[in-house]
Design a protein around this motif. Structure first.
Motif, short mmCIF file in Angstrom:
data_model
loop_
_atom_site.label_atom_id
_atom_site.label_comp_id
_atom_site.label_asym_id
_atom_site.label_seq_id
_atom_site.Cartn_x
_atom_site.Cartn_y
_atom_site.Cartn_z
N LYS A 1 -1.56 13.92 4.88
CA LYS A 1 -1.18 13.73 6.29
C LYS A 1 -1.39 15.00 7.10
CE LYS A 1 2.37 10.13 5.71
NZ LYS A 1 3.80 9.82 5.87
N ASN A 2 -0.98 16.11 6.50
CA ASN A 2 -1.07 17.39 7.22
C ASN A 2 -2.53 17.81 7.43
OD1 ASN A 2 1.72 17.58 7.31
ND2 ASN A 2 1.84 18.74 5.39
N LYS A 3 -3.38 17.49 6.46
CA LYS A 3 -4.77 17.89 6.56
C LYS A 3 -5.57 16.97 7.46
CE LYS A 3 -8.64 19.43 3.74
NZ LYS A 3 -9.12 19.78 2.39
N VAL A 4 -5.33 15.66 7.36
CA VAL A 4 -6.11 14.67 8.10
C VAL A 4 -5.57 14.47 9.51
CG1 VAL A 4 -6.84 12.25 8.16
CG2 VAL A 4 -6.84 13.51 5.99
N GLY A 5 -4.25 14.51 9.64
CA GLY A 5 -3.63 14.26 10.94
C GLY A 5 -3.22 12.81 11.11
N ILE B 1 -3.44 9.06 11.97
CA ILE B 1 -4.55 8.11 12.00
C ILE B 1 -4.78 7.56 13.40
CG2 ILE B 1 -3.14 6.07 11.46
CD1 ILE B 1 -6.62 6.80 10.07
N GLU B 2 -3.73 7.47 14.19
CA GLU B 2 -3.85 6.98 15.56
C GLU B 2 -4.76 7.88 16.40
OE1 GLU B 2 -2.66 4.24 16.92
OE2 GLU B 2 -1.72 3.54 15.07
N ASP B 3 -4.79 9.16 16.05
CA ASP B 3 -5.63 10.10 16.80
C ASP B 3 -7.07 10.12 16.30
OD1 ASP B 3 -3.37 10.83 18.25
OD2 ASP B 3 -2.83 12.42 16.82
N ILE B 4 -7.28 9.63 15.09
CA ILE B 4 -8.61 9.68 14.49
C ILE B 4 -9.46 8.49 14.93
CG2 ILE B 4 -9.88 9.60 12.29
CD1 ILE B 4 -7.51 11.03 11.00
N VAL B 5 -8.86 7.31 14.94
CA VAL B 5 -9.61 6.09 15.28
C VAL B 5 -9.80 6.01 16.79
CG1 VAL B 5 -9.66 3.58 15.14
CG2 VAL B 5 -8.63 4.92 13.27
N PRO B 6 -11.04 5.92 17.26
CA PRO B 6 -11.29 5.82 18.71
C PRO B 6 -10.61 4.58 19.31
CG PRO B 6 -13.31 6.30 17.51
CD PRO B 6 -12.28 5.99 16.49
N LYS B 7 -10.13 4.71 20.51
CA LYS B 7 -9.40 3.60 21.14
C LYS B 7 -10.25 2.35 21.30
CE LYS B 7 -6.11 6.47 23.75
NZ LYS B 7 -5.59 6.80 25.10
N LEU C 1 0.83 -1.20 0.00
CA LEU C 1 0.00 0.00 0.00
C LEU C 1 0.87 1.25 0.00
CD1 LEU C 1 -2.66 -1.09 2.64
CD2 LEU C 1 -2.89 -1.07 0.16
N PRO C 2 0.56 2.24 -0.83
CA PRO C 2 1.37 3.46 -0.90
C PRO C 2 1.21 4.31 0.35
CG PRO C 2 -0.60 3.70 -2.24
CD PRO C 2 -0.58 2.28 -1.78
N GLU C 3 2.25 4.99 0.70
CA GLU C 3 2.19 5.92 1.82
C GLU C 3 1.32 7.13 1.43
OE1 GLU C 3 3.52 5.97 4.88
OE2 GLU C 3 4.43 3.97 4.73
N ALA C 4 0.64 7.68 2.39
CA ALA C 4 -0.18 8.87 2.13
C ALA C 4 0.71 10.07 1.83
CB ALA C 4 -1.07 9.16 3.33
#
Length: 520
Positions: free
Chosen positions: A41-45, A47-53, A33-36
Motif C-alpha cells: 500500500k505504501n509503495k503503490v499508493g 488504487i483510487e488515485d492510480i486508475v484514471p477516472k 480477496l486478501p487485503e494488500a
C-alpha cells in the motif's frame, strides 16, 4: 479381434441445470480477496488515485453470487453433459488432431511463472520464457527447414493472413505490388488459404482436383500462372488425406513465374520426419501448435499459428521477434521493414510451452514415429470402414493409401436409406462419441465425413470406433427413422434445423436474455 470389441452402452447425464446467473443469491461469496500488505500500500499508493477516472466503473459489475460448493456443482453437472478427448474416442474431428495432451505439460503451464506472466514485464524477469520461445523456434526451423519463426499469429487463419501480408510487402518492395494481385490455391486446401489472402486484396484463383488422382493437374496450374501471380497457398496433403506427389513441380512452376509458395501445414501429424517445407521449395509455411504439437485445440483458443519464413523474408516478420546474443534473450522491435503487428504482444506462451515440452519429451525419432503411427492408424481404420461398413466410400484415388486422415462419403447410404451425414453425425453421440467434422463448405465430396485417428489411439479404440459406424449403418438400412431422429441418449434431443439468421432472435448474453424476458 476387431469384431470382439464391443460398442459401449451409453446414456449421458441430463440435468435441468439453470444458467449460473439464475443460481445467484445476493450476499453469497465463493472467495474473499486478501487485503494488500501495508508495505505494498505504501509503495503503490491508493488504487483510487492510480486508475484514471475515465475508465472507472460507475457501478459494480453484475456478476453471479454463489458459494464455492454451488459453483463446483454447477460446472461438474455441466461437464457430465459434455463429450471430449479425455472422455471418449475423439477420432471424428479430422484436421483438428484431437490427440491426448500429457498432463505434466499442464502442470508446467499452470506454474505461476508462466500463468501469471505479463507481456509488458521487463525482459530481465522473463528470460526463461524467452529462452523457451527461442528454442521452440529452433525446433520448428529444424522440422520445416525454414530460417525464422514467429508465434504472434493467434491461429492458422491469422498465420495465413500474416503470410499474405509478407507476400504483399515483398512484391511491393520489388515494384510489383500492383501487378502481382493474384494468388492460386486448391478447392480442398483449407478455406483460409483463399479467405485470408482475399482480405489483403488478392484475387483468388482456385484449382479443382482431377477425379482420378484427387489433386489438380500440372496443366491446370500452368493455365492460370502468369505475370500477375503473387503466390500459391497450398495445403498438402489436403483434408482428403491424399498427398500430391507433384507438389515440387507445382512450386517450381510458380517460382519460374516470379511468385512465392506458401505451405499450410496446420495439420502436420502425417509429415513429421517425412516431408519438410524446405525440400519442397516453399518460401513460407505455418504450423498450428494447438493441434499436431499436442497443445489442446481449445475450441478456437488458446491457439498459436507458428509462422515460418525463408531467410530473404525474415525482415518482414511481425514485431517483436525473440533475439539471443549469447548471453541474454530479448524482444526486438527495431525492425523498420516489418509488416507490424498481427495481434497484441507475442503469442500464447502456454501453447508454446506445451508444444516445447512435448517435443523435448519425444525427440526427433519420436516425432517421426508420431507420423508413422498416425498413417498406420488411418489406413487401418480406412481398411475396416471400406470393407465392413455398408454405404460408405472414399472418393478419388480409390484403393490407394492416405496420409493422416480420409474424407469419406455417405452418399451411397443417403441414396439407399435417406440417412445422410448429418443424421449419422448426431447418432454418434448416442454411443458416447463426439460428433465428427464433415467438411468445409461447399461439399465437394457429397455427404462427407472426416475422421483422424492420430497416434494416441490404440487399435482397440479404433476398432470400437469402426464398430460404432458399422452399427449405425446397419441401423440406417433396418430402421432409418431411428438414425434420423437421433440423438436419443444425450442431454439435448434433435433440435430444429432452422437457422437463426435474424440478429433480433439471438440471445448471447444474460443482459439480452433479461431484456427479452421483460418485454414478453
Amino acid at each position: 479381434m476387431s469384431k470382439d470389441v464391443k460398442v459401449k452402452d451409453f446414456h449421458q447425464a441430463k440435468w435441468d441445470e439453470p444458467i449460473i446467473f439464475e443460481l445467484s443469491t445476493p450476499g453469497q461469496r465463493g472467495i474473499l480477496l486478501p487485503e494488500a500488505d501495508n508495505e505494498i500500500k505504501n509503495k503503490v499508493g491508493d488504487i483510487e488515485d492510480i486508475v484514471p477516472k475515465n475508465i472507472k466503473r460507475s457501478k459494480k459489475p453484475a456478476l453471479p453470487e454463489l458459494a464455492q460448493p454451488q459453483v463446483l456443482r454447477h460446472f461438474l453437472r455441466l461437464s457430465q453433459e459434455t463429450l471430449g478427448q479425455e472422455l471418449n474416442i475423439d477420432i471424428g474431428l479430422g484436421t483438428c488432431t484431437m490427440k491426448y495432451s500429457p498432463k505434466i505439460n499442464e502442470q508446467f503451464v499452470r506454474n505461476p511463472k508462466f500463468a501469471e506472466l505479463h507481456p509488458l514485464q521487463d525482459e530481465e524477469t522473463t528470460q526463461g520464457a524467452l529462452e523457451i520461445m527461442y528454442k521452440m523456434e529452433e525446433f520448428l526451423k529444424a522440422i520445416s527447414g525454414m530460417d525464422a519463426f514467429t508465434f504472434q499469429p493467434g491461429g492458422g487463419a491469422q498465420a495465413v493472413f500474416s503470410n499474405a501480408s509478407i507476400l504483399k510487402a515483398y512484391h511491393t518492395d520489388r515494384g510489383e505490388g500492383e501487378q502481382r494481385n493474384e494468388i492460386i490455391t486448391t478447392i480442398l486446401s483449407h478455406p483460409v488459404n483463399a479467405a485470408s489472402p482475399h482480405t489483403k486484396g488478392f484475387k483468388v484463383i482456385t484449382l479443382m482436383p482431377d477425379e482420378k488422382t484427387g489433386y489438380p493437374s500440372l496443366e491446370s496450374l500452368k493455365a492460370v500462372v502468369s505475370e500477375r501471380t503473387a503466390g500459391m497457398f497450398l495445403t498438402n496433403p489436403e483434408d482428403t488425406g491424399i498427398f500430391n506427389p507433384h507438389v515440387k513441380e507445382m512450386v517450381d512452376i510458380v517460382h519460374e513465374a516470379g511468385g512465392l509458395c506458401i505451405a499450410d501445414i496446420a495439420d502436420a501429424n502425417g509429415l513429421f520426419g517425412i516431408s519438410r517445407a524446405k525440400e519442397v521449395g516453399y518460401d513460407m509455411c505455418h504450423y498450428n501448435l494447438h493441434k499436431a504439437f499436442s497443445s489442446p485445440h481449445g475450441s478456437m483458443g488458446p491457439c498459436c499459428g507458428a509462422q515460418g519464413v525463408k531467410d530473404f523474408l525474415t525482415k518482414y516478420l511481425p514485431v517483436p521477434v525473440v533475439k539471443y546474443d549469447g548471453k541474454k534473450y530479448s524482444l526486438d522491435y527495431d525492425r523498420p521493414e516489418s509488416i507490424g503487428k498481427i495481434r497484441k504482444f507475442y503469442g500464447v506462451i502456454a501453447t508454446v510451452v506445451r508444444a516445447y515440452s512435448w517435443i523435448m519429451a519425444i525427440g526427433p525419432d519420436g516425432l517421426k514415429e508420431v507420423s508413422e503411427l498416425s498413417i498406420l492408424n488411418n489406413n487401418y481404420l480406412m481398411k475396416r470402414l471400406l470393407s465392413e461398413v455398408k454405404g460408405i466410400s472414399a472418393p478419388w484415388a480409390e484403393g490407394q493409401f492416405r496420409m493422416e486422415q480420409v474424407r469419406y462419403s455417405w452418399e451411397k447410404l443417403k441414396e439407399d436409406t435417406g440417412v445422410g451425414t448429418d443424421d449419422v453425425d448426431r447418432r454418434c453421440s448416442d454411443y458416447g462419441v463426439q460428433g465428427y467434422f464433415q467438411s468445409h463448405h461447399p461439399w465437394i465430396i457429397p455427404e462427407p465425413f472426416t475422421p483422424e485417428p492420430n497416434e494416441t489411439y490404440s487399435k482397440m479404440e479404433i476398432d470400437e470406433y469402426a464398430n460404432i459406424f458399422k452399427k449405425i449403418s446397419e441401423e440406417a438400412y433396418e430402421n432409418p427413422e431411428l438414425v434420423k431422429t437421433a440423438p436419443h441418449n444425450t442431454p439435448i434431443s434433435l433440435i430444429s434445423k432452422e437457422e437463426v439468421t435474424d440478429p433480433k432472435e439471438l440471445i448471447v448474453t444474460w443482459r439480452i436474455y433479461k431484456k427479452k424476458k421483460a418485454s414478453k
